[in-house]
Design a protein around this motif. Structure first.
Motif, PDB file in Angstrom:
ATOM      1  N   ASN A 176      -2.863 -14.148  13.141  1.00  0.00           N
ATOM      2  CA  ASN A 176      -1.507 -14.471  12.470  1.00  0.00           C
ATOM      3  C   ASN A 176      -1.091 -12.983  12.116  1.00  0.00           C
ATOM      4  O   ASN A 176      -1.720 -11.870  12.512  1.00  0.00           O
ATOM      5  N   ASP A 177       0.159 -12.864  11.469  1.00  0.00           N
ATOM      6  CA  ASP A 177       0.811 -11.677  11.102  1.00  0.00           C
ATOM      7  C   ASP A 177       0.705 -11.489   9.879  1.00  0.00           C
ATOM      8  O   ASP A 177       1.507 -10.652   9.096  1.00  0.00           O
ATOM      9  N   LEU A 178      -0.489 -11.834   8.896  1.00  0.00           N
ATOM     10  CA  LEU A 178      -0.328 -11.849   7.517  1.00  0.00           C
ATOM     11  C   LEU A 178      -0.887 -10.059   7.318  1.00  0.00           C
ATOM     12  O   LEU A 178      -0.647  -9.449   5.827  1.00  0.00           O
ATOM     13  N   TRP A 179      -1.399  -9.496   7.989  1.00  0.00           N
ATOM     14  CA  TRP A 179      -1.610  -8.049   8.083  1.00  0.00           C
ATOM     15  C   TRP A 179      -0.565  -7.033   7.981  1.00  0.00           C
ATOM     16  O   TRP A 179      -0.671  -6.169   7.485  1.00  0.00           O
ATOM     17  N   LEU A 180       0.781  -7.768   8.188  1.00  0.00           N
ATOM     18  CA  LEU A 180       2.057  -6.973   8.131  1.00  0.00           C
ATOM     19  C   LEU A 180       2.488  -6.975   6.487  1.00  0.00           C
ATOM     20  O   LEU A 180       3.175  -7.765   6.085  1.00  0.00           O
ATOM     21  N   LEU A 181       2.266  -5.874   6.048  1.00  0.00           N
ATOM     22  CA  LEU A 181       2.699  -6.001   4.763  1.00  0.00           C
ATOM     23  C   LEU A 181       3.449  -4.772   4.427  1.00  0.00           C
ATOM     24  O   LEU A 181       3.642  -3.935   5.056  1.00  0.00           O
ATOM     25  N   ASN A 182       4.217  -5.069   3.263  1.00  0.00           N
ATOM     26  CA  ASN A 182       5.297  -4.016   2.885  1.00  0.00           C
ATOM     27  C   ASN A 182       4.750  -2.826   1.957  1.00  0.00           C
ATOM     28  O   ASN A 182       4.249  -3.211   0.820  1.00  0.00           O
ATOM     29  N   PRO A 183       4.667  -1.647   2.776  1.00  0.00           N
ATOM     30  CA  PRO A 183       4.115  -0.589   1.743  1.00  0.00           C
ATOM     31  C   PRO A 183       4.915   0.118   0.513  1.00  0.00           C
ATOM     32  O   PRO A 183       4.359   0.674  -0.123  1.00  0.00           O
ATOM     33  N   TYR A 184       6.152  -0.891   0.654  1.00  0.00           N
ATOM     34  CA  TYR A 184       6.917  -0.441  -0.853  1.00  0.00           C
ATOM     35  C   TYR A 184       6.525  -1.502  -2.041  1.00  0.00           C
ATOM     36  O   TYR A 184       6.883  -1.060  -3.221  1.00  0.00           O
ATOM     37  N   THR A 185       6.187  -2.648  -1.611  1.00  0.00           N
ATOM     38  CA  THR A 185       6.023  -3.605  -2.555  1.00  0.00           C
ATOM     39  C   THR A 185       4.454  -4.170  -2.857  1.00  0.00           C
ATOM     40  O   THR A 185       4.231  -4.597  -3.756  1.00  0.00           O
ATOM     41  N   ASP A 186       3.865  -4.175  -1.524  1.00  0.00           N
ATOM     42  CA  ASP A 186       2.346  -4.602  -1.425  1.00  0.00           C
ATOM     43  C   ASP A 186       1.266  -3.805  -2.192  1.00  0.00           C
ATOM     44  O   ASP A 186       1.170  -2.686  -1.368  1.00  0.00           O
ATOM     45  N   VAL A 187       0.806  -4.040  -3.237  1.00  0.00           N
ATOM     46  CA  VAL A 187      -0.370  -2.943  -3.560  1.00  0.00           C
ATOM     47  C   VAL A 187      -1.527  -2.626  -2.550  1.00  0.00           C
ATOM     48  O   VAL A 187      -1.999  -1.733  -2.520  1.00  0.00           O
ATOM     49  N   LEU A 188      -1.783  -3.605  -1.947  1.00  0.00           N
ATOM     50  CA  LEU A 188      -2.987  -3.605  -1.211  1.00  0.00           C
ATOM     51  C   LEU A 188      -2.749  -2.509   0.120  1.00  0.00           C
ATOM     52  O   LEU A 188      -3.602  -1.502   0.214  1.00  0.00           O
ATOM     53  N   ILE A 189      -1.351  -2.469   0.709  1.00  0.00           N
ATOM     54  CA  ILE A 189      -1.345  -1.508   1.803  1.00  0.00           C
ATOM     55  C   ILE A 189      -0.794  -0.110   0.788  1.00  0.00           C
ATOM     56  O   ILE A 189      -1.090   1.038   1.545  1.00  0.00           O
ATOM     57  N   MET A 190      -0.718  -0.093  -0.464  1.00  0.00           N
ATOM     58  CA  MET A 190      -0.304   1.182  -0.789  1.00  0.00           C
ATOM     59  C   MET A 190      -1.829   1.805  -1.375  1.00  0.00           C
ATOM     60  O   MET A 190      -1.716   2.978  -1.392  1.00  0.00           O
ATOM     61  N   MET A 191      -2.966   0.882  -1.544  1.00  0.00           N
ATOM     62  CA  MET A 191      -4.029   1.420  -1.719  1.00  0.00           C
ATOM     63  C   MET A 191      -4.824   1.993  -0.681  1.00  0.00           C
ATOM     64  O   MET A 191      -5.607   2.830  -0.494  1.00  0.00           O
ATOM     65  N   VAL A 192      -4.456   1.413   0.479  1.00  0.00           N
ATOM     66  CA  VAL A 192      -4.923   1.617   1.610  1.00  0.00           C
ATOM     67  C   VAL A 192      -4.010   1.830   2.925  1.00  0.00           C
ATOM     68  O   VAL A 192      -4.031   1.061   3.841  1.00  0.00           O
ATOM     69  N   PRO A 193      -3.263   2.876   2.837  1.00  0.00           N
ATOM     70  CA  PRO A 193      -2.296   3.166   3.782  1.00  0.00           C
ATOM     71  C   PRO A 193      -2.871   3.563   5.120  1.00  0.00           C
ATOM     72  O   PRO A 193      -4.232   3.723   5.357  1.00  0.00           O
ATOM     73  N   GLU A 194      -1.854   3.994   6.087  1.00  0.00           N
ATOM     74  CA  GLU A 194      -2.525   4.327   7.370  1.00  0.00           C
ATOM     75  C   GLU A 194      -3.562   5.533   7.512  1.00  0.00           C
ATOM     76  O   GLU A 194      -4.550   5.641   8.014  1.00  0.00           O
ATOM     77  N   GLN A 195      -2.991   6.640   6.449  1.00  0.00           N
ATOM     78  CA  GLN A 195      -3.947   7.829   6.404  1.00  0.00           C
ATOM     79  C   GLN A 195      -5.344   7.360   5.825  1.00  0.00           C
ATOM     80  O   GLN A 195      -6.227   7.973   6.543  1.00  0.00           O
ATOM     81  N   PHE A 196      -5.537   6.347   4.908  1.00  0.00           N
ATOM     82  CA  PHE A 196      -6.910   5.886   4.528  1.00  0.00           C
ATOM     83  C   PHE A 196      -7.714   5.451   5.652  1.00  0.00           C
ATOM     84  O   PHE A 196      -8.739   5.760   6.087  1.00  0.00           O
TER      85      PHE A 196
END
Length: 236
Positions: A176-196
Motif C-alpha cells: 500500500n502507500d501508507l508509507w507516503l507521509l507528510n514531512p510537514y505534518t506527520d511526526v513519524l517522518i519528522m523523527m526518521v527523515p531520509e537522512q536518518f
C-alpha cells in the motif's frame, strides 16, 4: 550421492547463516535507542518537531517497543509546539502495523535460520565426516560471493540515488502507500527523515560486511586447515 547431499546441506546452511547475519545487523541499529539519540542530536530532531528531548526519547521508546512487538499500540501523547497531543495519526499507525509485521517476519526468519543452519551443518558432517569441513567452507565462500555481488550493487544504488533506492524498497516490501507521509505534518517522518534512513542503511551495511568478512575468513582458514591435514595424512 553423499557428496550431493553434503553440498546441498552446506549451500542451504550458508544461505541461512548469511540471512541471519543480515537480520542481526539490521536489529543492531533499527531497534537501538542509542542510534536514534545520536541521529536526533545530529539532525536536531527535537527542535524541528517542537518537542522536548525527554518527550522525544519517551516517544521513541514506544516506537521501538511497538516495532519489536513489545508494546500493544502506538498510542502516546506528548507536548508538541506547546500543546499536549496524540503524537501519531491514524495513517502513521496503520503504516507501523505493516512495519511491525515486516520486522516480526524477519525476526522469525532469523530464528529459523539460526536453528536450521546448525542442523544442516551437523547432517553434512554425519554424511561426509571430515570431508564436510572442506565442502562447507567452500560452499560458504561461493555463496558469499553471490551475496557480495548483490550487496555491492545495492550499496552503489543506495549511495548514488538513495531516494530512488528507498522508494523501491517500500514498493517491494509494502502493498500500500501508507508509507507516503507528510514531512510537514506527520511526526513519524519528522523523527526518521531520509537522512536518518541513509545513516541507518549505511551502518547496517558496514556491520553486515564486517561480520560477513569474519565468517569468510573463518571459512578460508577452514579450507587451509583441511588441506594441511590432508597433506600430512598423505605423507604418513
Amino acid at each position: 550421492m553423499k557428496r550431493f547431499f553434503t553440498v546441498l546441506f552446506s549451500v542451504f546452511a550458508s544461505i541461512m547463516m548469511i540471512i541471519a547475519i543480515l537480520v542481526v545487523s539490521i536489529e543492531m541499529f533499527a531497534l537501538n535507542s542509542s542510534f536514534y539519540k545520536n541521529e536526533y542530536d545530529k539532525l536536531d530532531t527535537a527542535q524541528s518537531i517542537g518537542i522536548s528531548e525527554e518527550g522525544l526519547e519517551r516517544v521513541t521508546d514506544v516506537l521501538i517497543k511497538y516495532t519489536a512487538g513489545r508494546a500493544p499500540s502506538l498510542d502516546v501523547s506528548a507536548e508538541i509546539a506547546g500543546e499536549e497531543q496524540e503524537v501519531f495519526g491514524e495513517r502513521e499507525k496503520a503504516h507501523m502495523v505493516d512495519v511491525q509485521a515486516l520486522y516480526i517476519s524477519a525476526r522469525n526468519l532469523r530464528t529459523i535460520c539460526l536453528i536450521a543452519a546448525p542442523v544442516l551443518i551437523l547432517l553434512a558432517f554425519i554424511i561426509s565426516r571430515r570431508r564436510a569441513l572442506k565442502i562447507l567452507c567452500r560452499s560458504f565462500l561461493i555463496t558469499s560471493g553471490a551475496f557480495l555481488v548483490v550487496t555491492a550493487a545495492l550499496t552503489i544504488f543506495a549511495v548514488s540515488d538513495f531516494n530512488t533506492f528507498w522508494t523501491s524498497f517500500h514498493h517491494v516490501f509494502f502493498t500500500n502507500d501508507l508509507w507516503l507521509l507528510n514531512p510537514y505534518t506527520d511526526v513519524l517522518i519528522m523523527m526518521v527523515p531520509e537522512q536518518f534512513f541513509f545513516d541507518l542503511v549505511t551502518r547496517i551495511i558496514i556491520r553486515f560486511v564486517s561480520i560477513f568478512v569474519i565468517f569468510n575468513a573463518a571459512a578460508f582458514v577452514g579450507i587451509k586447515l583441511y588441506k594441511r591435514k590432508a597433506v600430512k595424512k598423505v605423507e604418513q
